[in-house]
Design an enzyme around this catalytic site. Structure first.
Site, PDB file in Angstrom:
ATOM      1  N   CYS A   2      -3.462   1.238  -1.471  1.00  0.00           N
ATOM      2  CA  CYS A   2      -4.880   0.989  -1.668  1.00  0.00           C
ATOM      3  C   CYS A   2      -5.141  -0.514  -1.789  1.00  0.00           C
ATOM      4  O   CYS A   2      -4.454  -1.213  -2.510  1.00  0.00           O
ATOM      5  CB  CYS A   2      -5.442   1.672  -2.898  1.00  0.00           C
ATOM      6  SG  CYS A   2      -5.392   3.444  -2.849  1.00  0.00           S
ATOM      7  N   ARG A  27      -0.020  -3.057   2.658  1.00  0.00           N
ATOM      8  CA  ARG A  27       0.182  -2.201   1.498  1.00  0.00           C
ATOM      9  C   ARG A  27       0.226  -0.718   1.886  1.00  0.00           C
ATOM     10  O   ARG A  27       0.650   0.098   1.088  1.00  0.00           O
ATOM     11  CB  ARG A  27      -0.946  -2.428   0.486  1.00  0.00           C
ATOM     12  CG  ARG A  27      -0.907  -3.808  -0.133  1.00  0.00           C
ATOM     13  CD  ARG A  27      -2.196  -4.140  -0.823  1.00  0.00           C
ATOM     14  NE  ARG A  27      -2.387  -3.404  -2.056  1.00  0.00           N
ATOM     15  CZ  ARG A  27      -2.124  -3.864  -3.266  1.00  0.00           C
ATOM     16  NH1 ARG A  27      -1.621  -5.062  -3.413  1.00  0.00           N
ATOM     17  NH2 ARG A  27      -2.364  -3.139  -4.333  1.00  0.00           N
ATOM     18  N   TRP A  74      -5.175   5.036   0.170  1.00  0.00           N
ATOM     19  CA  TRP A  74      -3.935   5.795   0.397  1.00  0.00           C
ATOM     20  C   TRP A  74      -4.134   7.090  -0.385  1.00  0.00           C
ATOM     21  O   TRP A  74      -4.199   7.083  -1.615  1.00  0.00           O
ATOM     22  CB  TRP A  74      -2.742   4.999  -0.121  1.00  0.00           C
ATOM     23  CG  TRP A  74      -1.407   5.597   0.178  1.00  0.00           C
ATOM     24  CD1 TRP A  74      -0.696   5.478   1.333  1.00  0.00           C
ATOM     25  CD2 TRP A  74      -0.597   6.382  -0.708  1.00  0.00           C
ATOM     26  NE1 TRP A  74       0.500   6.147   1.215  1.00  0.00           N
ATOM     27  CE2 TRP A  74       0.589   6.705  -0.022  1.00  0.00           C
ATOM     28  CE3 TRP A  74      -0.755   6.833  -2.025  1.00  0.00           C
ATOM     29  CZ2 TRP A  74       1.604   7.459  -0.594  1.00  0.00           C
ATOM     30  CZ3 TRP A  74       0.258   7.592  -2.587  1.00  0.00           C
ATOM     31  CH2 TRP A  74       1.419   7.893  -1.873  1.00  0.00           C
ATOM     32  N   ASN A 100      -8.509   1.773  -7.356  1.00  0.00           N
ATOM     33  CA  ASN A 100      -7.067   1.936  -7.103  1.00  0.00           C
ATOM     34  C   ASN A 100      -6.472   2.619  -8.309  1.00  0.00           C
ATOM     35  O   ASN A 100      -6.772   2.248  -9.442  1.00  0.00           O
ATOM     36  CB  ASN A 100      -6.363   0.577  -6.989  1.00  0.00           C
ATOM     37  CG  ASN A 100      -6.572  -0.056  -5.641  1.00  0.00           C
ATOM     38  OD1 ASN A 100      -7.250   0.506  -4.798  1.00  0.00           O
ATOM     39  ND2 ASN A 100      -5.991  -1.223  -5.455  1.00  0.00           N
ATOM     40  N   GLY A 101      -5.601   3.575  -8.066  1.00  0.00           N
ATOM     41  CA  GLY A 101      -4.934   4.242  -9.187  1.00  0.00           C
ATOM     42  C   GLY A 101      -5.294   5.706  -9.208  1.00  0.00           C
ATOM     43  O   GLY A 101      -5.736   6.283  -8.206  1.00  0.00           O
ATOM     44  N   GLU A 487      21.042   2.014   1.034  1.00  0.00           N
ATOM     45  CA  GLU A 487      19.931   1.189   1.511  1.00  0.00           C
ATOM     46  C   GLU A 487      19.817   1.258   3.038  1.00  0.00           C
ATOM     47  O   GLU A 487      18.710   1.336   3.585  1.00  0.00           O
ATOM     48  CB  GLU A 487      20.121  -0.255   1.025  1.00  0.00           C
ATOM     49  CG  GLU A 487      19.144  -1.280   1.573  1.00  0.00           C
ATOM     50  CD  GLU A 487      17.675  -0.985   1.284  1.00  0.00           C
ATOM     51  OE1 GLU A 487      17.367  -0.084   0.482  1.00  0.00           O
ATOM     52  OE2 GLU A 487      16.825  -1.647   1.893  1.00  0.00           O
ATOM     53  N   LYS A 491      16.457   2.550   4.983  1.00  0.00           N
ATOM     54  CA  LYS A 491      15.754   1.767   6.019  1.00  0.00           C
ATOM     55  C   LYS A 491      15.589   2.611   7.283  1.00  0.00           C
ATOM     56  O   LYS A 491      14.543   2.609   7.902  1.00  0.00           O
ATOM     57  CB  LYS A 491      16.541   0.524   6.380  1.00  0.00           C
ATOM     58  CG  LYS A 491      16.384  -0.799   5.748  1.00  0.00           C
ATOM     59  CD  LYS A 491      15.126  -1.384   5.303  1.00  0.00           C
ATOM     60  CE  LYS A 491      14.392  -0.690   4.210  1.00  0.00           C
ATOM     61  NZ  LYS A 491      14.390  -1.250   2.931  1.00  0.00           N
ATOM     62  N   GLU A 494      12.919   5.316   6.704  1.00  0.00           N
ATOM     63  CA  GLU A 494      11.568   4.793   6.526  1.00  0.00           C
ATOM     64  C   GLU A 494      10.895   4.427   7.832  1.00  0.00           C
ATOM     65  O   GLU A 494       9.728   4.727   8.029  1.00  0.00           O
ATOM     66  CB  GLU A 494      11.617   3.512   5.667  1.00  0.00           C
ATOM     67  CG  GLU A 494      11.773   3.749   4.206  1.00  0.00           C
ATOM     68  CD  GLU A 494      11.782   2.437   3.458  1.00  0.00           C
ATOM     69  OE1 GLU A 494      12.638   1.576   3.753  1.00  0.00           O
ATOM     70  OE2 GLU A 494      10.941   2.256   2.566  1.00  0.00           O
ATOM     71  N   HIS A 510      33.376  15.871  -0.418  1.00  0.00           N
ATOM     72  CA  HIS A 510      32.887  16.856  -1.387  1.00  0.00           C
ATOM     73  C   HIS A 510      31.590  17.516  -0.936  1.00  0.00           C
ATOM     74  O   HIS A 510      30.859  18.053  -1.762  1.00  0.00           O
ATOM     75  CB  HIS A 510      32.709  16.197  -2.765  1.00  0.00           C
ATOM     76  CG  HIS A 510      33.987  15.645  -3.301  1.00  0.00           C
ATOM     77  ND1 HIS A 510      35.013  16.434  -3.748  1.00  0.00           N
ATOM     78  CD2 HIS A 510      34.427  14.367  -3.425  1.00  0.00           C
ATOM     79  CE1 HIS A 510      36.028  15.678  -4.141  1.00  0.00           C
ATOM     80  NE2 HIS A 510      35.694  14.413  -3.946  1.00  0.00           N
ATOM     81  N   LYS A 609       3.168  -0.326   0.425  1.00  0.00           N
ATOM     82  CA  LYS A 609       3.957  -1.482   0.009  1.00  0.00           C
ATOM     83  C   LYS A 609       4.036  -1.590  -1.503  1.00  0.00           C
ATOM     84  O   LYS A 609       5.050  -1.954  -2.059  1.00  0.00           O
ATOM     85  CB  LYS A 609       3.335  -2.753   0.591  1.00  0.00           C
ATOM     86  CG  LYS A 609       4.145  -4.012   0.333  1.00  0.00           C
ATOM     87  CD  LYS A 609       5.396  -4.011   1.169  1.00  0.00           C
ATOM     88  CE  LYS A 609       6.303  -5.196   0.891  1.00  0.00           C
ATOM     89  NZ  LYS A 609       7.673  -4.917   1.354  1.00  0.00           N
TER      90      LYS A 609
HETATM   91  C1  F6R Z   1      11.408   0.336   0.795  1.00  0.00           C
HETATM   92  C2  F6R Z   1      10.554  -0.285  -0.185  1.00  0.00           C
HETATM   93  C3  F6R Z   1      10.255   0.475  -1.414  1.00  0.00           C
HETATM   94  C4  F6R Z   1      10.109  -0.466  -2.617  1.00  0.00           C
HETATM   95  C5  F6R Z   1       9.675   0.313  -3.857  1.00  0.00           C
HETATM   96  C6  F6R Z   1       9.566  -0.583  -5.075  1.00  0.00           C
HETATM   97  O1  F6R Z   1      11.718  -0.477   1.880  1.00  0.00           O
HETATM   98  O2  F6R Z   1      10.085  -1.386   0.010  1.00  0.00           O
HETATM   99  O3  F6R Z   1      11.237   1.426  -1.652  1.00  0.00           O
HETATM  100  O4  F6R Z   1      11.319  -1.118  -2.838  1.00  0.00           O
HETATM  101  O5  F6R Z   1       8.442   0.915  -3.615  1.00  0.00           O
HETATM  102  O6  F6R Z   1       8.647  -1.608  -4.878  1.00  0.00           O
HETATM  103  P1  F6R Z   1       8.662  -2.921  -5.755  1.00  0.00           P
HETATM  104  O7  F6R Z   1       9.902  -3.670  -5.420  1.00  0.00           O
HETATM  105  O8  F6R Z   1       7.412  -3.654  -5.375  1.00  0.00           O
HETATM  106  O9  F6R Z   1       8.659  -2.491  -7.195  1.00  0.00           O
END
Ligand code: F6R
Length: 614
Positions: A2, A27, A74, A100-101, A487, A491, A494, A510, A609
């Site tokens: 948002c 975002r 969002w 927002n929220g 990680e 990636k 995502e 396992h 984001k």
């Molecule tokens: C994935 C990604 C998210 C953030 C998560 C935490 O690529 O960017 O998993 O890492 O939403 O966000 P922050 O770091 O802003 O607390």
């Protein structure tokens, strides 16, 4: 997640608001809308999907006026429809609101309003704010007092911005809890509000950040700050030196591609001014804990979400190895619900790019309630986490990260986590100055080694050509590289929407081994360290079941090279720091796969984001 933008002043508000929303596109959102006051009436335009659709609407039906608010939504409550897009208005269409929220008690409020005769046009929680505000404003004829009263009745984390069409030249904004930032910009004869700096930094660098329970009254002549109950608040303005040009794509096809490529510079920036190699010392300017306090730390809870959580997992290896302090890693969303044991020697270490992730902030608040200090590793300057962290903030200094999938901030977090490990070691005497100096030397060589990895990226396109039809992938790593496997898989999920799992390689037998057949690409992190031979056995096990092995190896490797179907070379570094290098090929591979599959790399579906809801 948002976006909010509001403007009052001499400019065309539509331009300022829509451009601001575009700056917040990173975002993540699924619909958008604006309300402009034109000759005492609201002009509302809303649309589903990307801002280009709103722009089209505005082209067909332009709006004009010097005061307006806009929002990218969002979806939380209610589907992605035009009716659910913000702004929302009250029954008499006197008030408009964006939020927002999540209004946690919205059902209770909605039922009360329905019982009083209100009818709703959307399924959102935000519409209750508009209705309440409309009612209280007409009862009292005092928009500002009514706004404070409504905010006082909401439960949850909320950032709210509202306008009353009968009150020209006035916008109200408030923040309760941790719904994400509310940034106020004070210009010459104009005022701005936004949920993040990039939206308004083109117009003014004079900013204030609202705290929980604060309200801002924006007029062209300036901004007044109060508590929700009306008591005056004095705010100090921060001058933000954020170059808007650096947020642009700068010749790259995608922000993610640019951000991956920036890592030699950004990892350097994390180290800048913090290492004295000759003296074997580390100085973290934002860390306010004294040596005595650092010596008193008996246990660390590292908390974060998503990619930052993976950074915590790697940081655990750093801190435990360097400073011999036990580290437990927690999800922000779990921490406060599991009654963690917090004693005098406990420290919470929060990792967060945005500094606004509500689950991470909640974990920090939990620490504070138990009298436990927290230290934050953060990218976004002035964000909420930096203000809550009473043990200080270690800024990553990676600059704005626009792509939703985090890359450069992840490596920045690792560098900052390593620095914190060294700083703890220095205070606790677990490393001598000569040893710290050797670690510092290894750290400063990392950016150059990342550069070497980035030099030849043709292999990722070749791999993407071969594997872009894969439906499942497995990532394996051991020790400090086990979280890098997680990680890498995240990636891939995502941005390419391929189902991918990350595992510590030893765990494969396992369970996940049951999935391996000739259709399964298995990415194995096999750079040389004390678990290299174990990794080699795991690779044999994958090959025996027909899996296709893509291995990360050091240039002089022969053993893995003789077994794997494909190898990607990664320069040598220390075993601990290999985690920082090994993630780079995994980022590049995900990127190449996503591009090959035609996915929306920078704004993957359903992702945001900055995640400001629980
Ligand atoms: C994935 C990604 C998210 C953030 C998560 C935490 O690529 O960017 O998993 O890492 O939403 O966000 P922050 O770091 O802003 O607390």
């Amino acid at each position: 997640m948002c976006g909010i933008v509001g403007y009052v002043g001499p400019r065309e508000a539509t331009d300022v608001v829509v451009k601001g929303l575009e700056r917040l596109e990173y975002r993540g959102y699924d619909s958008a809308g604006i309300a402009i006051i034109e000759h005492g009436e609201f002009q509302m335009r809303r649309s589903v999907g990307k801002l280009i659709n709103l722009r089209r609407r505005l082209h067909e039906e332009p709006t004009t006026g010097n005061q307006g608010i806009g929002h990218t939504r969002w979806a939380t409550h209610g589907a992605v429809t035009e009716a659910n897009a913000h702004p929302h208005h009250d029954e008499s269409e006197r008030i408009v609101v964006i939020q927002n929220g999540i209004v946690e008690n919205y059902l209770e409020l909605k039922q009360r309003l329905i019982a009083e005769g209100a009818s709703f046009h959307s399924q959102t929680d935000t519409e209750v704010i508009a209705h309440l505000l409309g009612r209280y404003t007409s009862e009292s004829n005092d928009f500002i007092a009514a706004f404070g009263r409504v905010m006082g009745e909401l439960r949850g984390g909320n950032a709210v911005v509202a306008m009353d069409r009968t009150q020209p030249d006035l916008i109200l904004a408030a923040r309760i809890g941790n719904a994400g930032a509310v940034v106020i910009g004070e210009g010459e004869g104009e005022s701005f509000v936004a949920s993040d700096l990039p939206a308004i930094v083109d117009y003014t660098q004079q900013m204030a950040f609202l705290e929980d329970g604060e309200l801002a009254i924006l007029r062209p002549s300036g901004v007044e700050y109060r508590t929700l109950s009306g008591a005056p608040v004095t705010k100090t303005l921060t001058t933000v030196a954020w170059d808007p040009v650096s947020a642009a794509k700068g010749g790259y096809k995608h922000f993610m591609q640019k951000e991956i490529a920036e890592q030699p510079r950004t990892t350097t920036d994390t180290l800048r001014g913090r290492l004295d190699i000759e003296a074997g010392r580390v100085d973290l300017e934002g860390l306010t804990m004294t040596d005595d306090e650092l010596r008193g730390v008996e246990r660390i809870y590292a908390v974060a979400c998503g990619t930052a959580w993976h950074a915590c997992l790697v940081t655990k290896y750093f801190i435990e190895t360097l400073a011999r302090v036990p580290v437990e890693v927690d999800y922000g969303s779990e921490f406060r619900y599991r009654a963690p044991v917090m004693t005098k020697g406990t420290l919470v270490l929060a990792l967060t790019q945005s500094g606004e992730t509500v689950d991470t902030l909640a974990a920090m608040a939990e620490a504070r309630e138990h009298g436990v200090k927290s230290v934050a590793i953060v990218n976004a300057i002035g964000s909420q986490a930096t203000r809550v962290a009473d043990g200080g903030t270690i800024y990553i200094h990676s600059g704005p990260e626009i792509a939703v999938a985090s890359t450069k901030v992840f490596t920045g977090m690792l560098m900052a986590g390593y620095l914190f490990g060294l700083r703890l070691a220095q205070a606790r005497g677990t490393l001598t100055p000569a040893e710290i100096s050797a670690h510092a030397q290894a750290l400063i060589e990392i950016p150059g080694k990342i550069n070497a990895i980035l030099k030849d990226i043709s292999v990722y396109d070749q791999l993407a050509d071969l594997y872009h039809h894969a439906t499942d992938m497995l990532y394996l790593g051991r020790w400090a590289n086990a979280p890098i496997a997680l990680e890498g898989a995240l990636k891939m999920k995502e941005i390419s929407y391929i189902h991918a799992e990350g595992y510590p390689a030893g765990e494969m037998k396992h369970g996940p081994i049951a999935l391996i057949d000739e259709r399964m690409p298995v990415i194995c992190i096999a750079t040389q360290d004390h678990v290299y031979e174990k990794m080699l056995s795991n690779i044999e096990q994958v090959i025996a079941r027909g899996g296709r092995v893509i291995a990360l190896v050091n240039p002089d490797d022969t053993l893995v090279r003789s077994k794997a179907h494909h190898v990607i070379e990664v320069p040598h570094t220390t075993p601990l720091l290999s985690a920082v290098l090994n993630v780079i090929p995994l980022q590049l591979f995900s990127y190449a796969m996503a591009v090959r599959r035609g996915a929306d790399v920078d704004q993957p579906r359903n992702l945001a984001k900055s995640v400001t809801v629980e």
